[in-house]
Design a protein around this motif. Structure first.
Motif, PDB file in Angstrom:
ATOM      1  N   ARG A 109      48.991 -18.670  17.783  1.00  0.00           N
ATOM      2  CA  ARG A 109      49.838 -17.495  17.598  1.00  0.00           C
ATOM      3  C   ARG A 109      51.217 -17.725  18.209  1.00  0.00           C
ATOM      4  NH1 ARG A 109      46.681 -11.978  18.409  1.00  0.00           N
ATOM      5  NH2 ARG A 109      45.496 -12.704  16.609  1.00  0.00           N
TER       6      ARG A 109
ATOM      7  N   GLU B 109      51.169  -9.709  20.379  1.00  0.00           N
ATOM      8  CA  GLU B 109      50.261  -9.863  21.515  1.00  0.00           C
ATOM      9  C   GLU B 109      50.190 -11.332  21.897  1.00  0.00           C
ATOM     10  OE1 GLU B 109      46.186  -8.564  20.844  1.00  0.00           O
ATOM     11  OE2 GLU B 109      45.553 -10.140  22.231  1.00  0.00           O
ATOM     12  N   VAL B 110      50.540 -11.620  23.141  1.00  0.00           N
ATOM     13  CA  VAL B 110      50.610 -13.007  23.572  1.00  0.00           C
ATOM     14  C   VAL B 110      49.375 -13.423  24.365  1.00  0.00           C
ATOM     15  CG1 VAL B 110      51.872 -14.623  25.046  1.00  0.00           C
ATOM     16  CG2 VAL B 110      53.114 -13.045  23.585  1.00  0.00           C
TER      17      VAL B 110
ATOM     18  N   THR C 119      37.382 -18.885  28.222  1.00  0.00           N
ATOM     19  CA  THR C 119      36.904 -18.211  29.441  1.00  0.00           C
ATOM     20  C   THR C 119      35.450 -18.588  29.735  1.00  0.00           C
ATOM     21  OG1 THR C 119      38.286 -16.414  28.602  1.00  0.00           O
ATOM     22  CG2 THR C 119      37.062 -15.967  30.604  1.00  0.00           C
TER      23      THR C 119
ATOM     24  N   GLY D 256      45.854 -11.956  27.143  1.00  0.00           N
ATOM     25  CA  GLY D 256      45.082 -10.955  27.868  1.00  0.00           C
ATOM     26  C   GLY D 256      44.919 -11.436  29.299  1.00  0.00           C
TER      27      GLY D 256
ATOM     28  N   ASP E  83      43.251 -20.870  29.088  1.00  0.00           N
ATOM     29  CA  ASP E  83      42.829 -19.895  30.096  1.00  0.00           C
ATOM     30  C   ASP E  83      43.296 -20.353  31.466  1.00  0.00           C
ATOM     31  OD1 ASP E  83      40.973 -18.487  28.217  1.00  0.00           O
ATOM     32  OD2 ASP E  83      40.138 -17.753  30.139  1.00  0.00           O
TER      33      ASP E  83
ATOM     34  N   ARG F  85      35.463 -18.566  16.024  1.00  0.00           N
ATOM     35  CA  ARG F  85      35.107 -17.169  15.759  1.00  0.00           C
ATOM     36  C   ARG F  85      34.982 -16.946  14.262  1.00  0.00           C
ATOM     37  NH1 ARG F  85      38.973 -13.559  19.781  1.00  0.00           N
ATOM     38  NH2 ARG F  85      38.515 -14.765  21.655  1.00  0.00           N
TER      39      ARG F  85
ATOM     40  N   PHE G 123      40.479 -21.860  16.424  1.00  0.00           N
ATOM     41  CA  PHE G 123      41.851 -21.859  16.948  1.00  0.00           C
ATOM     42  C   PHE G 123      41.795 -22.259  18.414  1.00  0.00           C
ATOM     43  CE2 PHE G 123      41.819 -17.763  19.260  1.00  0.00           C
ATOM     44  CZ  PHE G 123      40.757 -17.109  18.658  1.00  0.00           C
TER      45      PHE G 123
ATOM     46  N   HIS H 189      44.682 -16.020  10.530  1.00  0.00           N
ATOM     47  CA  HIS H 189      43.320 -16.181  11.039  1.00  0.00           C
ATOM     48  C   HIS H 189      42.670 -17.438  10.493  1.00  0.00           C
ATOM     49  CE1 HIS H 189      43.907 -11.898  11.790  1.00  0.00           C
ATOM     50  NE2 HIS H 189      42.994 -12.025  12.729  1.00  0.00           N
TER      51      HIS H 189
ATOM     52  N   GLN I 290      42.755 -21.925  22.599  1.00  0.00           N
ATOM     53  CA  GLN I 290      43.126 -21.033  23.696  1.00  0.00           C
ATOM     54  C   GLN I 290      43.436 -21.820  24.957  1.00  0.00           C
ATOM     55  OE1 GLN I 290      39.953 -18.165  24.230  1.00  0.00           O
ATOM     56  NE2 GLN I 290      40.983 -16.682  22.923  1.00  0.00           N
TER      57      GLN I 290
ATOM     58  N   GLY J 237      46.375 -17.424  23.141  1.00  0.00           N
ATOM     59  CA  GLY J 237      46.111 -18.192  21.928  1.00  0.00           C
ATOM     60  C   GLY J 237      47.271 -19.103  21.614  1.00  0.00           C
TER      61      GLY J 237
ATOM     62  N   PHE K 106      43.853 -15.192  33.061  1.00  0.00           N
ATOM     63  CA  PHE K 106      44.420 -14.812  31.758  1.00  0.00           C
ATOM     64  C   PHE K 106      43.979 -15.805  30.704  1.00  0.00           C
ATOM     65  CE2 PHE K 106      47.594 -17.978  30.799  1.00  0.00           C
ATOM     66  CZ  PHE K 106      48.010 -18.472  32.023  1.00  0.00           C
ATOM     67  N   GLY K 107      44.117 -15.392  29.441  1.00  0.00           N
ATOM     68  CA  GLY K 107      43.821 -16.285  28.324  1.00  0.00           C
ATOM     69  C   GLY K 107      44.807 -16.020  27.204  1.00  0.00           C
TER      70      GLY K 107
ATOM     71  N   PHE L 279      35.244  -8.902  31.923  1.00  0.00           N
ATOM     72  CA  PHE L 279      35.315  -9.788  33.096  1.00  0.00           C
ATOM     73  C   PHE L 279      36.527  -9.552  33.982  1.00  0.00           C
ATOM     74  CE2 PHE L 279      37.933 -12.116  30.098  1.00  0.00           C
ATOM     75  CZ  PHE L 279      37.254 -11.908  28.904  1.00  0.00           C
TER      76      PHE L 279
ATOM     77  N   HIS M  66      35.616 -18.251  23.366  1.00  0.00           N
ATOM     78  CA  HIS M  66      36.848 -18.227  24.171  1.00  0.00           C
ATOM     79  C   HIS M  66      36.726 -19.296  25.264  1.00  0.00           C
ATOM     80  CE1 HIS M  66      35.048 -14.716  26.817  1.00  0.00           C
ATOM     81  NE2 HIS M  66      34.166 -15.652  26.591  1.00  0.00           N
TER      82      HIS M  66
HETATM   83  C1  FA5 Z   1      40.032 -13.368  25.039  1.00  0.00           C
HETATM   84  O1  FA5 Z   1      39.591 -14.249  24.327  1.00  0.00           O
HETATM   85  C2  FA5 Z   1      39.875 -13.378  26.520  1.00  0.00           C
HETATM   86  N1  FA5 Z   1      38.929 -14.415  26.873  1.00  0.00           N
HETATM   87  C3  FA5 Z   1      41.234 -13.596  27.191  1.00  0.00           C
HETATM   88  C4  FA5 Z   1      41.211 -13.375  28.685  1.00  0.00           C
HETATM   89  C5  FA5 Z   1      40.964 -14.423  29.540  1.00  0.00           C
HETATM   90  C6  FA5 Z   1      41.452 -12.115  29.206  1.00  0.00           C
HETATM   91  C7  FA5 Z   1      40.917 -14.225  30.929  1.00  0.00           C
HETATM   92  C8  FA5 Z   1      41.416 -11.882  30.578  1.00  0.00           C
HETATM   93  C9  FA5 Z   1      41.141 -12.943  31.431  1.00  0.00           C
HETATM   94  P1  FA5 Z   1      41.237 -12.167  23.035  1.00  0.00           P
HETATM   95  O2  FA5 Z   1      40.076 -12.152  22.116  1.00  0.00           O
HETATM   96  O3  FA5 Z   1      42.142 -10.994  22.979  1.00  0.00           O
HETATM   97  O4  FA5 Z   1      40.772 -12.306  24.560  1.00  0.00           O
HETATM   98  O5  FA5 Z   1      42.073 -13.457  22.750  1.00  0.00           O
HETATM   99  C10 FA5 Z   1      43.067 -13.928  23.650  1.00  0.00           C
HETATM  100  C11 FA5 Z   1      44.287 -14.414  22.897  1.00  0.00           C
HETATM  101  O6  FA5 Z   1      43.879 -15.337  21.890  1.00  0.00           O
HETATM  102  C12 FA5 Z   1      45.018 -13.301  22.143  1.00  0.00           C
HETATM  103  O7  FA5 Z   1      45.932 -12.675  22.972  1.00  0.00           O
HETATM  104  C13 FA5 Z   1      45.677 -14.072  21.030  1.00  0.00           C
HETATM  105  O8  FA5 Z   1      46.863 -14.696  21.487  1.00  0.00           O
HETATM  106  C14 FA5 Z   1      44.682 -15.164  20.735  1.00  0.00           C
HETATM  107  N2  FA5 Z   1      43.827 -14.837  19.582  1.00  0.00           N
HETATM  108  C15 FA5 Z   1      42.772 -13.982  19.542  1.00  0.00           C
HETATM  109  N3  FA5 Z   1      42.227 -13.950  18.318  1.00  0.00           N
HETATM  110  C16 FA5 Z   1      42.948 -14.816  17.553  1.00  0.00           C
HETATM  111  C17 FA5 Z   1      42.879 -15.256  16.190  1.00  0.00           C
HETATM  112  N4  FA5 Z   1      41.935 -14.819  15.355  1.00  0.00           N
HETATM  113  N5  FA5 Z   1      43.778 -16.152  15.761  1.00  0.00           N
HETATM  114  C18 FA5 Z   1      44.721 -16.637  16.590  1.00  0.00           C
HETATM  115  N6  FA5 Z   1      44.836 -16.266  17.887  1.00  0.00           N
HETATM  116  C19 FA5 Z   1      43.976 -15.380  18.360  1.00  0.00           C
END
Ligand code: FA5
Ligand code: MG
Length: 432
Positions: free
Chosen positions: A295, A264-265, A121, A267, A159, A143, A155, A151, A157, A292, A289-290, A247, A119
């Motif tokens: 998506r 889900e947009v 982050t 976190g 942050d 991942r 991909f 998937h 992100q 994707g 926040f973070g 965190f 991530h």
């Molecule tokens: C995180 O990766 C946290 N680092 C986000 C965060 C940052 C939270 C800072 C709080 C503070 P998560 O694994 O849920 O969380 O992924 C964050 C976003 O990435 C998801 O909401 C989604 O939009 C996207 N995402 C996650 N997994 C995938 C995937 N396999 N394919 C595409 N987008 C994805």
């Protein structure tokens, strides 16, 4: 032309990545195919939909937060190296040592100490330690995951972190405090009692005052709903869902209603104070926040398959332009080529159990390495143990489809055969 050995690196070996040498060890599981994505930088490629979306989000933050001279408050980091340490990706972010996200089956490790970030982050603590207080980080993340149209092992992100001081948070109400009792005095050194470890806990952290947390939550949610409205339109329906991140506390996910489904947009949450404390920002409170990019882009541009973001086909790329960022064009499929489905069944070596001894993610990686992007989907359709021989069997259904042309049956059979051979070689299985 591609190596077929996955996860079984020479213990004394090294990996060359961008001219740098990295030692490998018994944790190494990064594949040549995965390493080939380093430096692709789709999120900054001109006219690429991921880059268009990144610019939209950055511009939203530039406009939402300005200093007294009218300049943007946030700085942007979008070219940081995706090779990070276990400290950066997990420890600095307070992931418990036994947290599932650290597993070899979920991440691409270069060795025991370094991995491809899972991530964005991962850069948070370092950037705060550099003295930054309002920043965005964009880049690709890696991942090990299932294979389907949403998937992909790589991909993107984006942050964000925003830190506030007592002055910026409370403005004219300087009689209010960020920290409970004498926390501010002690907080440079004292350990913060953990209010949660691995589970959902929406209470505030003990060191914060309720009024500071409520103000932060309000500002963060306002700005994020504003971002969602900027992207999806002002009529948007959304909801906040309680969640857990190591965190942040409390933590939420933002979901938006899109074509009848909750999507889900992102976190987000109030940053754990221990992270700020360790990075020299012990007087601050922060939100992070973070999200994707794929998506969101799939929804905003109507892009049906995540593999298209990696397409170099001009028929795809020419459909998007960053000339007018406010006008997002919808993707028009050039044509749809037929799918081709083949099953692969094999006996595991005697003694290897179906549910415990074989990691499906290892199989998915091997398929990616051998066949690349022509594999659209893989599903495990059967598993059983033969009582007489004691051997276990697995059957995977592999769906092949080329993004730009029709695959012939002969071509598919050839790829399927190469996957089977690689399975025999890597997992010592017996094809049925
Ligand atoms: C995180 O990766 C946290 N680092 C986000 C965060 C940052 C939270 C800072 C709080 C503070 P998560 O694994 O849920 O969380 O992924 C964050 C976003 O990435 C998801 O909401 C989604 O939009 C996207 N995402 C996650 N997994 C995938 C995937 N396999 N394919 C595409 N987008 C994805
Ligand atoms: Mg999530």
């Amino acid at each position: 032309c591609m190596a077929t050995s996955v996860g079984a690196a020479d213990p004394k070996g090294v990996l060359q990545i961008n001219g740098q040498t990295y030692p490998t060890d018994d944790w190494t599981n990064v594949t040549p195919k995965i390493l080939s994505y380093l430096g692709a930088n789709k999120h900054v490629q001109r006219n690429h939909p991921l880059s268009i979306l990144r610019q939209r989000i950055v511009n939203y933050f530039y406009a939402a937060y300005r200093n007294s001279r009218g300049n943007p408050l946030f700085s942007v980091y979008d070219q940081l190296s995706p090779i990070v340490t276990v400290e950066q990706n997990f420890d600095n972010l307070l992931f418990p040592t036994d947290h599932v996200s650290r597993a070899r089956s979920d991440c691409y490790y270069i060795n025991r100490h370094q991995l491809l970030r899972a991530h964005t982050t991962a850069h948070q603590a370092d950037l705060i330690a550099c003295g930054l207080d309002n920043f965005l980080v964009a880049g690709e993340v890696y991942r090990r995951d299932e294979i389907d149209s949403t998937h992909y092992p790589v991909f993107h992100q984006l942050d964000a972190v925003r830190l506030l001081t007592k002055e910026t948070l409370f403005g004219r109400n300087q009689d209010l405090e960020i920290f409970e009792n004498d926390w501010q005095l002690k907080s440079k050194t004292s350990a913060i009692p953990e209010t949660s470890s691995k589970c959902l806990d929406q209470t505030k952290q003990v060191c914060h005052t309720l009024e500071a947390v409520k103000l932060m939550e309000h500002e963060m949610k306002d700005v994020l709903v504003g971002l969602a409205r900027d992207l999806f339109g002002t009529q948007l329906e959304y909801r906040w869902v309680d969640t857990y991140f190591p965190f942040t506390q409390p933590s939420w996910e933002l979901e938006v209603l899109f074509k009848g489904n909750w999507l889900e947009v992102l976190g987000c949450g109030i940053m754990r104070h221990e992270i700020l404390q360790r990075s020299g920002a012990h007087n601050n409170i922060g939100y992070a926040f973070g999200l994707g990019l794929e998506r969101l882009a799939m929804v905003l541009f109507d892009i049906p398959d995540i593999r298209l973001f990696w397409s170099n086909d001009s028929g795809f790329l020419n459909q998007f332009s960053e000339e007018n960022l406010q006008k997002l064009s919808k993707y028009k499929p050039i044509s749809v080529y037929p799918q081709c489905t083949n099953d692969l069944s094999f006996w595991l070596p005697l003694g290897v159990e179906v549910d415990t001894g074989f990691a499906c993610n290892d199989f998915y990686d091997l398929v990616r390495t051998v066949a690349g992007d022509v594999v659209e989907q893989i599903s495990l359709i059967d598993r059983f143990k033969n009582r007489k021989t004691g051997k276990s069997s697995l059957c995977f259904r592999i769906v092949y489809r080329h993004m730009e042309r029709t695959l012939t049956q002969a071509e598919v059979n050839d790829i399927h055969k190469r996957i089977a051979d690689a399975c025999v070689e890597n997992f010592r299985v017996e094809i049925r």
